[in-house]
Write an enzyme that holds these catalytic residues in place. Structure first.
Site, mmCIF file in Angstrom:
data_model
loop_
_atom_site.group_PDB
_atom_site.id
_atom_site.type_symbol
_atom_site.label_atom_id
_atom_site.label_comp_id
_atom_site.label_asym_id
_atom_site.label_seq_id
_atom_site.Cartn_x
_atom_site.Cartn_y
_atom_site.Cartn_z
ATOM 1 C CG ASP A 1 -0.202 -0.046 2.548
ATOM 2 O OD1 ASP A 1 0.800 -0.786 2.644
ATOM 3 O OD2 ASP A 1 -0.617 0.654 3.484
ATOM 4 C CD GLU B 1 4.577 0.653 6.833
ATOM 5 O OE1 GLU B 1 5.339 1.013 7.730
ATOM 6 O OE2 GLU B 1 4.139 1.442 5.978
HETATM 7 ZN ZN LIG Z 1 6.878 2.343 3.653
#
Ligand SMILES: [Zn+2]
Length: 200
Positions: free
Chosen positions: A80, A144
């Protein structure tokens, strides 16, 4: 820049990955998985996809080593990217525009570049007929950028993760404006501090 720069498969692979809009919030990871499965197929590596949380897939490519009982090496990256203010960009953030040797794209630094570097390194080693002693796992994780809650932090608690038998892991660093490369160093145990500021 050499004239064949744009046609270098490593560069075109990176640009294709940057064109996938895996942008927060509420990322649909299907396109990333399709892309990564294609890469694994090209490399001849088996793929496993784990979903400790629905729609939050973790894709693992595995290159088995000559001594697979040894602890493995994990090359981790997140799929992401953080959101964009599109109007502030010189070039559209999901076009992976390349000009004068510079690729413009959300994720070019953080961290699709690293993911592609792992893949291309494996591709070149395999092409040279090299075999590694230890098994190498390439993992691609979701979310993340919002703390990894439904992604890596769930995955590490699973039996599937334990079975990877990881001895050592690499993950993202950070860009440097100078000729020095920066690394995040840790040994023995992670060292996080909690600073409490109660105010008055
Ligand atoms: Zn990163």
């Amino acid at each position: 820049m050499p004239s064949d720069y744009e046609s270098d498969p490593a560069v075109s692979n990176l640009r294709n990955y940057l064109r996938i809009r895996s942008v927060q919030p509420n990322v649909n990871y299907d396109e990333c998985l399709t892309y990564l499965r294609g890469q694994a197929a090209e490399l001849g590596l088996p793929v496993q996809v784990f979903e400790p949380r629905p729609r939050k897939p973790i894709l693992v490519m595995t290159w088995e080593g000559l001594e697979p009982a040894l602890p493995s090496v994990l090359l981790n990256s997140h799929m992401d990217v953080v959101p964009v203010f599109e109007k502030s960009w010189t070039f559209p953030p999901f076009e992976a525009h390349l000009e004068n040797g510079v690729i413009y794209g959300r994720g070019a630094q953080d961290m699709k570049s690293v993911a592609i570097q792992y893949i291309e390194a494996v591709r070149r080693l395999k092409a040279e007929g090299i075999r590694l002693k230890r098994t190498l796992h390439l993992s691609f994780v979701p979310d993340e950028e919002i703390g990894g809650g439904p992604g890596m932090s769930q995955f590490v608690k699973t039996e599937d993760f334990k079975k990877l038998n990881i001895g050592f892991a690499l993950d993202e660093g950070i860009a440097s404006a100078t000729d020095e490369y920066l690394i995040f160093n840790a040994e023995r145990n992670i060292w996080h501090m909690t600073v409490v500021c109660p105010g008055k």
